[in-house]
Design a protein around this motif. Structure first.
Motif, mmCIF file in Angstrom:
data_model
loop_
_atom_site.group_PDB
_atom_site.id
_atom_site.type_symbol
_atom_site.label_atom_id
_atom_site.label_comp_id
_atom_site.label_asym_id
_atom_site.label_seq_id
_atom_site.Cartn_x
_atom_site.Cartn_y
_atom_site.Cartn_z
ATOM 1 N N LYS A 233 0.821 -1.215 0.000
ATOM 2 C CA LYS A 233 0.000 0.000 0.000
ATOM 3 C C LYS A 233 0.855 1.265 0.000
ATOM 4 O O LYS A 233 0.522 2.252 -0.668
ATOM 5 N N ALA A 234 1.943 1.246 0.770
ATOM 6 C CA ALA A 234 2.812 2.425 0.827
ATOM 7 C C ALA A 234 3.459 2.687 -0.526
ATOM 8 O O ALA A 234 3.578 3.844 -0.962
ATOM 9 N N PHE A 235 3.861 1.628 -1.201
ATOM 10 C CA PHE A 235 4.540 1.788 -2.492
ATOM 11 C C PHE A 235 3.575 2.271 -3.569
ATOM 12 O O PHE A 235 3.913 3.139 -4.382
ATOM 13 N N THR A 236 2.368 1.722 -3.577
ATOM 14 C CA THR A 236 1.381 2.161 -4.570
ATOM 15 C C THR A 236 0.963 3.606 -4.326
ATOM 16 O O THR A 236 0.760 4.380 -5.274
ATOM 17 N N TYR A 237 0.830 3.978 -3.063
ATOM 18 C CA TYR A 237 0.527 5.380 -2.732
ATOM 19 C C TYR A 237 1.611 6.299 -3.288
ATOM 20 O O TYR A 237 1.305 7.354 -3.874
ATOM 21 N N ALA A 238 2.867 5.908 -3.142
ATOM 22 C CA ALA A 238 3.971 6.717 -3.669
ATOM 23 C C ALA A 238 3.896 6.826 -5.189
ATOM 24 O O ALA A 238 4.155 7.891 -5.760
ATOM 25 N N VAL A 239 3.545 5.731 -5.851
ATOM 26 C CA VAL A 239 3.405 5.774 -7.314
ATOM 27 C C VAL A 239 2.287 6.734 -7.711
ATOM 28 O O VAL A 239 2.437 7.551 -8.637
ATOM 29 N N ALA A 240 1.150 6.666 -6.997
ATOM 30 C CA ALA A 240 0.041 7.572 -7.299
ATOM 31 C C ALA A 240 0.461 9.029 -7.101
ATOM 32 O O ALA A 240 0.144 9.904 -7.918
ATOM 33 N N LEU A 241 1.189 9.298 -6.030
ATOM 34 C CA LEU A 241 1.669 10.665 -5.783
ATOM 35 C C LEU A 241 2.620 11.124 -6.884
ATOM 36 O O LEU A 241 2.544 12.263 -7.358
ATOM 37 N N GLN A 242 3.534 10.246 -7.272
ATOM 38 C CA GLN A 242 4.525 10.592 -8.290
ATOM 39 C C GLN A 242 3.850 10.904 -9.625
ATOM 40 O O GLN A 242 4.231 11.839 -10.329
ATOM 41 N N PRO B 67 -11.605 7.773 1.491
ATOM 42 C CA PRO B 67 -11.085 6.896 2.535
ATOM 43 C C PRO B 67 -10.213 7.705 3.500
ATOM 44 O O PRO B 67 -9.637 8.738 3.118
ATOM 45 N N PHE B 68 -10.106 7.248 4.739
ATOM 46 C CA PHE B 68 -9.368 8.010 5.740
ATOM 47 C C PHE B 68 -7.893 8.156 5.391
ATOM 48 O O PHE B 68 -7.299 9.216 5.602
ATOM 49 N N ASN B 69 -7.272 7.114 4.884
ATOM 50 C CA ASN B 69 -5.844 7.174 4.527
ATOM 51 C C ASN B 69 -5.535 6.059 3.542
ATOM 52 O O ASN B 69 -6.346 5.131 3.373
ATOM 53 N N PRO B 70 -4.377 6.109 2.894
ATOM 54 C CA PRO B 70 -4.073 5.118 1.851
ATOM 55 C C PRO B 70 -3.578 3.782 2.376
ATOM 56 O O PRO B 70 -3.337 2.864 1.578
ATOM 57 N N LEU B 71 -3.433 3.630 3.704
ATOM 58 C CA LEU B 71 -2.837 2.415 4.249
ATOM 59 C C LEU B 71 -3.864 1.486 4.874
ATOM 60 O O LEU B 71 -3.501 0.456 5.451
ATOM 61 N N ILE B 72 -5.143 1.841 4.790
ATOM 62 C CA ILE B 72 -6.215 0.899 5.063
ATOM 63 C C ILE B 72 -6.747 0.425 3.716
ATOM 64 O O ILE B 72 -6.466 1.020 2.675
ATOM 65 N N ASN B 73 -7.544 -0.638 3.714
ATOM 66 C CA ASN B 73 -7.921 -1.248 2.443
ATOM 67 C C ASN B 73 -8.703 -0.313 1.527
ATOM 68 O O ASN B 73 -8.474 -0.284 0.317
ATOM 69 N N ALA B 74 -9.624 0.472 2.098
ATOM 70 C CA ALA B 74 -10.394 1.381 1.250
ATOM 71 C C ALA B 74 -9.475 2.392 0.561
ATOM 72 O O ALA B 74 -9.619 2.670 -0.643
ATOM 73 N N GLY B 75 -8.531 2.942 1.310
ATOM 74 C CA GLY B 75 -7.590 3.896 0.728
ATOM 75 C C GLY B 75 -6.662 3.256 -0.266
ATOM 76 O O GLY B 75 -6.285 3.871 -1.288
ATOM 77 N N ALA B 76 -6.265 2.017 -0.006
ATOM 78 C CA ALA B 76 -5.380 1.315 -0.937
ATOM 79 C C ALA B 76 -6.092 1.017 -2.254
ATOM 80 O O ALA B 76 -5.481 1.081 -3.332
ATOM 81 N N LEU B 77 -7.371 0.693 -2.176
ATOM 82 C CA LEU B 77 -8.136 0.482 -3.406
ATOM 83 C C LEU B 77 -8.229 1.777 -4.212
ATOM 84 O O LEU B 77 -8.099 1.771 -5.446
ATOM 85 N N MET B 78 -8.408 2.907 -3.518
ATOM 86 C CA MET B 78 -8.475 4.186 -4.202
ATOM 87 C C MET B 78 -7.130 4.533 -4.831
ATOM 88 O O MET B 78 -7.072 5.057 -5.953
ATOM 89 N N ALA B 79 -6.042 4.243 -4.124
ATOM 90 C CA ALA B 79 -4.707 4.499 -4.678
ATOM 91 C C ALA B 79 -4.465 3.644 -5.907
ATOM 92 O O ALA B 79 -3.899 4.111 -6.905
#
Length: 331
Positions: free
Chosen positions: A68-77, A108-120
């Motif tokens: 989740k952390a890595f995918t969030y970083a890709v989305a940000l980049q 979603p509240f943040n990208p490190l819970i499942n809902a946020g990870a799906l959004m990322a």
């Protein structure tokens, strides 16, 4: 040499953690052949590119929620901070990682819970699932310094347990946040969680974050520094599910865990630290991993709100408030 000290300290911490025998592995591991529930590994990679691993550090494990952390970083980049913040918040949820919850505006509240990870996952650029996966694998591999692949056996085990993630994806779609087919987004998410790495590779991925987005082993820049700063900030406050507050007070470094038993910690400017042990506590965090990180945070003075000289490089004495100079705790 620093390598020998790292080797010795990792070995001691690993053996101390081995004595912990309780905790249950995640359900999916029952379907994955040849997985040892008592496996135990630890590895560290410094921002100077020194890599040390102990235990089962060269065996493959699934990233699971560490991804989740890595995918969030890709989305940000790829999308920029403003666009990502419009779809994913940065607040700790205080709830289980797969809770059906979101902000009033649908985020979603943040990208490190499942809902946020799906959004990322849905924010990763690409016209098809295959294109998005190719981009993620490219970035994951660049972080690790070696080609990574989806573990098909792990993926099959996850796909039969995906009902909760489908519910989360449909929740996001019903609030207007998710524009892709929810089933396609879930499949992409399950595939990213099933990417396999060794504990040593995971430590290198952490060290790439610790070095501001540049892989310390290969020298390749993977992410901009601002992307890393944002990702690590969320990892510090949200990375250990609903135990994140306890983690910050006790260990105090940006981190992410996964139900495979993987744990990743990042000390900015110093190192990436990884462990693997499949026995989990009730929050979904590795029991032995927590113990190992706690011991090494103390031994190496890693807490980001306290450390003066992480991993014990020579440092000046400091004043402990008594008016007398005392030696660094890492000396």
């Amino acid at each position: 040499m620093i390598d020998q000290r790292l080797q010795d300290d990792l070995t001691v911490a690993l053996e101390e953690a081995r004595d912990i025998g309780w905790g249950e592995p995640a359900d999916y591991l029952r379907d994955v052949q040849g997985r040892d529930n008592n496996a135990l590994a630890a590895a560290v990679c410094t921002t100077e590119g020194e890599v040390v691993g102990v235990g089962d550090h060269d065996r493959l494990l699934a990233l699971q929620s560490v991804s989740k952390a890595f995918t969030y970083a890709v989305a940000l980049q790829e999308c920029g901070l403003d666009r990502v913040l419009a779809y994913i918040g940065v607040e700790p949820s205080g709830e289980a990682f797969n809770e059906l919850s979101q902000h009033a505006d649908g985020r979603p509240f943040n990208p490190l819970i499942n809902a946020g990870a799906l959004m990322a996952q849905a924010l990763v650029p690409g016209e098809t699932l295959e294109e998005r996966e190719a981009l993620l694998l490219e970035r994951y591999s660049a972080l690790a310094g070696g080609r990574l692949e989806v573990g098909e056996e792990v993926l099959a085990a996850e796909q039969v347990r995906a009902d909760r993630n489908f519910a989360l994806a449909h929740m996001l779609a019903s609030s207007g946040m998710l524009t892709y087919d929810p089933h396609e987004v879930v499949q992409g998410y399950l595939r990213q969680c099933s990417v396999e790495v060794t504990t040593t590779q995971l430590a290198v991925m952490g060290a790439t974050f610790a070095r501001g987005g540049r892989n310390p082993v290969t020298g390749e820049r993977v992410f901009d520094e601002r992307v890393v700063q944002q990702t690590l900030s969320v990892m510090l406050t949200c990375g250990m599910y609903d135990a994140s507050g306890s983690w910050v007070t006790q260990i105090g470094i940006p981190a992410k865990s996964g139900v495979s038993g993987a744990m990743l910690g990042v000390v900015p400017g110093a190192l990436g630290l990884a462990s693997w042990s499949p026995r989990l506590d009730t929050h979904g965090n590795s029991i032995r991993g927590l113990d190992l990180f706690r011991r090494l945070s103390d031994r190496w003075d890693l807490h980001v709100l306290r450390h003066r000289d992480p991993i014990g490089h020579p440092a000046a004495d400091f004043d402990d408030g008594s008016g007398e100079s005392v030696e660094s705790v890492t000396s």
